[in-house]
Motif scaffolding. Sequence first.
Motif, PDB file in Angstrom:
ATOM      1  N   HIS A 298      -2.318  39.734  40.584  1.00 17.15           N
ATOM      2  CA  HIS A 298      -0.917  39.729  40.166  1.00 17.15           C
ATOM      3  C   HIS A 298      -0.718  40.809  39.110  1.00 17.15           C
ATOM      4  CE1 HIS A 298       3.036  38.480  38.751  1.00 17.15           C
ATOM      5  NE2 HIS A 298       3.111  37.655  39.784  1.00 17.15           N
ATOM      6  N   ASP A 442      11.811  40.747  37.452  1.00 22.01           N
ATOM      7  CA  ASP A 442      11.482  39.927  38.622  1.00 22.01           C
ATOM      8  C   ASP A 442       9.978  39.672  38.719  1.00 22.01           C
ATOM      9  OD1 ASP A 442      14.127  39.777  39.330  1.00 22.01           O
ATOM     10  OD2 ASP A 442      14.022  41.345  40.871  1.00 22.01           O
ATOM     11  N   ASP A 446       8.314  36.028  38.320  1.00 17.29           N
ATOM     12  CA  ASP A 446       7.464  35.499  39.384  1.00 17.29           C
ATOM     13  C   ASP A 446       6.166  34.951  38.804  1.00 17.29           C
ATOM     14  OD1 ASP A 446       6.613  35.297  42.327  1.00 17.29           O
ATOM     15  OD2 ASP A 446       5.018  36.537  41.481  1.00 17.29           O
ATOM     16  N   TYR A 447       5.602  35.689  37.858  1.00 14.29           N
ATOM     17  CA  TYR A 447       4.358  35.219  37.225  1.00 14.29           C
ATOM     18  C   TYR A 447       4.614  33.929  36.447  1.00 14.29           C
ATOM     19  CZ  TYR A 447       0.322  34.810  34.197  1.00 14.29           C
ATOM     20  OH  TYR A 447      -0.785  34.310  33.545  1.00 14.29           O
ATOM     21  N   ARG A 450       5.624  31.044  39.047  1.00 21.38           N
ATOM     22  CA  ARG A 450       4.676  30.698  40.115  1.00 21.38           C
ATOM     23  C   ARG A 450       3.244  30.528  39.612  1.00 21.38           C
ATOM     24  NH1 ARG A 450       1.801  33.619  43.767  1.00 21.38           N
ATOM     25  NH2 ARG A 450       2.647  35.586  42.990  1.00 21.38           N
TER      26      ARG A 450
END
Length: 468
Positions: A298, A442, A446-447, A450
């Motif tokens: 990631h 974004d 997301d990190y 999620r």
Amino acid sequence: MDDLWHYIEITVANLSGFLWTYLLSFILIIGGIFLTIRLKFFQFRFFGHVLHQTIGQTFKKNKHSGTITPFQAFTSALASTAGATNIVGVPVAIALGGPGALFWMWIVALLGMATKYSEILLAIKYREKNADNVWVGGPQYYIKKALGWKWVASAFAFLLMLELIPSVMVQSNSIATQTEDAFGWPAYLTGAAMCVLIALVVFGGIKRIAKVTDKIVPGMVLIYVGVALVIILAHIGEIPGVFGLIITHAFTPISAVGGFAGAGIAEALRWGVARGLYSNEAGIGTAPIAHAAAQTDHPSKQAMWGIFSVFIDTIVICTISGLVVLVTGAWQEVSAEHASNMINVAFSSQLGDVFGGAFVSIFLLFFIITTVGIIIFYGEKQAEYLYGLKTAKVMRVIYILAVLIGALGGLQFIWQFLDITLGLVVIANIIPMLFLHQDIADINDDYMNRVYKEKTKEKKVKLFVEDD
């Protein structure tokens, strides 16, 4: 002819001063504030998590996509910043901008954490494999792929490729001068030795550079900080007054005292911002080139190393260097013309002339070898992006030759353009980055939504089970 050259020097100095005192200071500070807000103050709110995900995961193995380990990417990027700028550059900033320059270095660092985090997020997202099956990335890739601004991407790569030539020369000249003063070694001998050692490193590519930096850089940083702290603690009574000087003269002029010529607020801001950027490279776009090769699943996980590197580089090392010259009074003893020797005077005041000078010279030698090694890698990647792998190898040789030329003090007239070229590189990177703020937000969201929340949930479940 002399009058013409004098006019050119004055024009370059004035342009550089305007660029760094006003334009770049504004862009970097406002840009850093904007990115900090878009990231919801991530570097402050989750600094503990950043430490856990970076230094806390140092020895954890992973098999994610990438060429080098996350820690090796970090030490490679840190190698280009932890060196002459931290040891010699900070005293220069104090000599020209006064103690208040250190305050503005801190501000640039705190905001620069968001900037560097953002750069690396984009570098990981938009990286790709080259013809040698090695991961490559950086501003030129995310500017081209995310925005479609091909000419800006090419301009960034070309300007950085050129800027690194005088940068290499300045680095090698600083160590050649240091070793000549400390040991009496001829500049050509130091330059030749550096050429050989650096060639052995860079001809192995990013994998060899990473293996060298992850063994040398951490140890060198720890030893330097440890010895410097001993000197600071020996003058612990001066600490409150020194911090008072730093805060007060970030916002008020300071008069001449001893060898110090005095400085205004503009000088403190100009030199604090410039040296702060030089020290941690947040916004320049170089660190993402090293981090793009890291093994990660990631972008945020690798980008956190960027936050940590700014903290270590500027908040820790630069602060330590600044405090050493301030508490020992070296900043008042050495004139601005010889400011690069200020750190030697500070260390020698506590360790003795022989050991103090030798200590600084040896550390600079090791730091600069790793610094120049990764700088050459950065330059190669720009040539590769623009012209292909063959040209990249030619540029490698040119950079190595620049090490020798710089050690001998040659072509100093092009050094005058270093600040201007670097300023243009920053503009070519930071403005496209700000256009990509939604992309940055974004990826970070997301990190957080999620990955971070899932890990937090797992910890709570584990604690619940253990309590039962």
